[in-house]
Scaffold this motif. Structure first.
Motif, mmCIF file in Angstrom:
data_model
loop_
_atom_site.group_PDB
_atom_site.id
_atom_site.type_symbol
_atom_site.label_atom_id
_atom_site.label_comp_id
_atom_site.label_asym_id
_atom_site.label_seq_id
_atom_site.Cartn_x
_atom_site.Cartn_y
_atom_site.Cartn_z
ATOM 1 N N UNK A 28 0.822 -1.204 0.000
ATOM 2 C CA UNK A 28 0.000 0.000 0.000
ATOM 3 C C UNK A 28 0.856 1.255 0.000
ATOM 4 N N UNK A 29 1.947 1.223 0.751
ATOM 5 C CA UNK A 29 2.853 2.375 0.813
ATOM 6 C C UNK A 29 3.496 2.619 -0.559
ATOM 7 N N UNK A 30 3.932 1.550 -1.211
ATOM 8 C CA UNK A 30 4.524 1.685 -2.550
ATOM 9 C C UNK A 30 3.506 2.261 -3.525
ATOM 10 N N UNK A 68 11.440 -10.904 -1.489
ATOM 11 C CA UNK A 68 10.218 -10.122 -1.681
ATOM 12 C C UNK A 68 10.529 -8.830 -2.434
ATOM 13 N N UNK A 69 11.584 -8.137 -2.011
ATOM 14 C CA UNK A 69 11.978 -6.888 -2.672
ATOM 15 C C UNK A 69 12.413 -7.142 -4.116
ATOM 16 N N UNK A 88 14.638 -2.466 -2.746
ATOM 17 C CA UNK A 88 15.722 -3.216 -2.108
ATOM 18 C C UNK A 88 15.493 -3.275 -0.610
ATOM 19 N N UNK A 89 15.639 -4.465 -0.040
ATOM 20 C CA UNK A 89 15.527 -4.624 1.403
ATOM 21 C C UNK A 89 16.839 -4.212 2.061
ATOM 22 N N UNK A 90 16.764 -3.308 3.043
ATOM 23 C CA UNK A 90 17.939 -2.840 3.768
ATOM 24 C C UNK A 90 17.902 -3.400 5.188
ATOM 25 N N UNK A 267 12.633 -0.876 3.335
ATOM 26 C CA UNK A 267 12.849 -1.036 1.905
ATOM 27 C C UNK A 267 13.163 0.303 1.246
ATOM 28 N N UNK A 268 14.195 0.299 0.400
ATOM 29 C CA UNK A 268 14.484 1.454 -0.445
ATOM 30 C C UNK A 268 13.665 1.321 -1.722
#
Length: 336
Positions: A28-30, A68-69, A88-90, A267-268
């Motif tokens: 939802x944020x994306x 997932x990313x 990208x997952x950070x 996530x970036x």
């Protein structure tokens, strides 16, 4: 949180207080970021539909955060057909609010210095030919001295090869500074329109630079399918202004600049948020890529350019450190 999800109606059923799950919150944020910033204001509907469909299928259910990313990146690029989308997952991310802008800049510069600000190799090839292998654009403030040193080193060469086959792009300011070395005067090259604030800016080269400009000499740019974004821009503008010949493969086709977001402090997210328009063509290379003047496999591009320059040296009877027989022998060896 309610304000963040206003307008994303297809996700409404996923949220009910404490029952929100991590995956649906991230999606939802994306979607909201795409809705508010992506260059095409209707694209978020496709993103919304994509995520709803994948949720119903359980596509993301058993993935770790890195996978997932990676899958989100693939799905967004395939569905929207825009290679600039990136997730990208950070794992060890420190929220930016804990770092000042000066601290972030220092950290980025320290990281980029480990790669010499993108300048992988600068050398002089046989025949007095300059060669710069340039892999990415860091900030102009941090990179200026390294760029000037590179350009000073090749300043006295007969011709120049700029190798962008592994250049993935980077900062717009550094792109303009780099291009400034090939225009004798200030040049308005393109406009950039940013959708979120509906502003348009004119992007221009600089009339003066720290190092020696490379003017009125033949320039050859090497490209591959991996040449991307600002790397493509160098090839595109120098080709369009007939300042360089492009040799290699058609490039990736990503012209539009991005905005960076952190999603749920994990996530970036990169979202293409603007549109570049070249002032001389009223176009750009989005989805198209830069078409080489001479198309060859990327691994053959350097050899092809070197041979071409050597043959030009013979045809123009230009004096170099090599004798005519030595030049012909070198061409023979390169052609084998």
């Amino acid at each position: 949180m309610k304000k963040l999800y206003v307008g994303i109606s297809l996700f409404t059923f996923l949220f009910s207080g404490a029952q929100k799950n991590d995956i649906s919150v991230v999606l939802a944020d994306i979607t909201e970021k795409v809705k508010s910033h992506y260059i095409d204001k209707e694209t978020y509907k496709k993103v919304d539909s994509l995520f709803q469909c994948e949720l119903k299928k359980g596509t993301f259910k058993d993935l770790n955060k890195k996978d997932f990313a990676d899958l989100l990146t693939q799905k967004l690029r395939t569905t929207i057909k825009d290679e600039h989308f990136f997730v990208k997952y950070l794992e060890n991310y420190t929220p930016e609010k804990q770092m000042s802008e000066k601290e972030k800049e220092k950290l980025n510069n320290e990281h980029n210095s480990l790669g010499n600000f993108g300048f992988e190799t600068v050398q002089r090839l046989p025949g007095n030919i300059g060669y710069i292998n340039y892999k990415g654009f860091a900030s102009p403030e941090a990179s200026e001295k390294t760029l000037a040193a590179a350009m000073d080193f090749v300043a006295n060469t007969y011709s120049l090869i700029i190798d962008l086959r592994e250049n993935g792009g980077g900062e717009n300011g550094m792109l303009l500074l780099f291009l400034s070395y090939f225009f004798d005067q200030k040049k308005d090259l393109y406009t950039t329109y940013f959708r979120h604030n509906q502003k348009t800016v004119v992007d221009s080269t600089q009339p003066k630079v720290s190092g020696q400009k490379y003017l009125h000499k033949k320039i050859y740019i090497l490209t591959s399918k991996k040449t991307f974004s600002a790397g493509e821009a160098v090839a595109y503008f120098l080709q369009q202004y007939k300042l360089a010949e492009v040799i290699g493969e058609k490039t990736g086709g990503a012209a539009n600049p991005v905005d960076h977001f952190m999603v749920q402090n994990q996530y970036l997210l990169l979202v293409p948020a603007g549109k570049i328009t070249a002032l001389n063509t009223q176009k750009n290379w989005e989805h198209i890529g830069v078409i080489p003047d001479q198309e060859v496999k990327s691994e053959d591009a350097l050899k092809t350019a070197h041979i071409k320059i050597l043959k030009n040296i013979i045809a123009s009877e230009t004096k170099t450190e090599l004798t005519l027989p030595e030049i012909k022998n070198l061409i023979y060896k390169l052609e084998q």
